[in-house]
Motif scaffolding. Sequence first.
Motif, PDB file in Angstrom:
ATOM      1  N   CYS A   4      55.136  80.660 -37.581  1.00 16.29           N
ATOM      2  CA  CYS A   4      54.582  81.465 -36.498  1.00 16.29           C
ATOM      3  C   CYS A   4      54.088  82.777 -37.075  1.00 16.29           C
ATOM      4  CB  CYS A   4      55.638  81.756 -35.437  1.00 16.29           C
ATOM      5  SG  CYS A   4      56.267  80.290 -34.621  1.00 16.29           S
ATOM      6  N   GLY A  29      52.059  78.928 -33.324  1.00 15.71           N
ATOM      7  CA  GLY A  29      51.979  80.006 -32.352  1.00 15.71           C
ATOM      8  C   GLY A  29      52.113  81.367 -33.005  1.00 15.71           C
ATOM      9  N   SER A  33      56.242  83.349 -30.318  1.00 17.25           N
ATOM     10  CA  SER A  33      56.815  81.993 -30.300  1.00 17.25           C
ATOM     11  C   SER A  33      57.908  81.798 -31.341  1.00 17.25           C
ATOM     12  CB  SER A  33      55.715  80.961 -30.574  1.00 17.25           C
ATOM     13  OG  SER A  33      54.685  81.043 -29.635  1.00 17.25           O
TER      14      SER A  33
END
Length: 74
Positions: A4, A29, A33
């Motif tokens: 992430c 993400g 996230s």
Amino acid sequence: MAICGSGRGALTIGRSLIGDLGGRAAVAGGLDSARQRGEAAGCVMRVVASGHAPRCAVPDADPAPVGARRSATN
């Protein structure tokens, strides 16, 4: 390996390091996230620690149908 991040430069470095170790990075993400992804990783690790295959926690899935659904709804 799911990673992430929100910074393009940081993601590039992360992908490179993972690739150097023989892995393949999948951006999952932004930093918002990261906590959820970390908790999911912890779940998989507990499954492995209990003597089971990680596929028991995360079954194999074909991402193509998911991408097709996204395209159809946009």
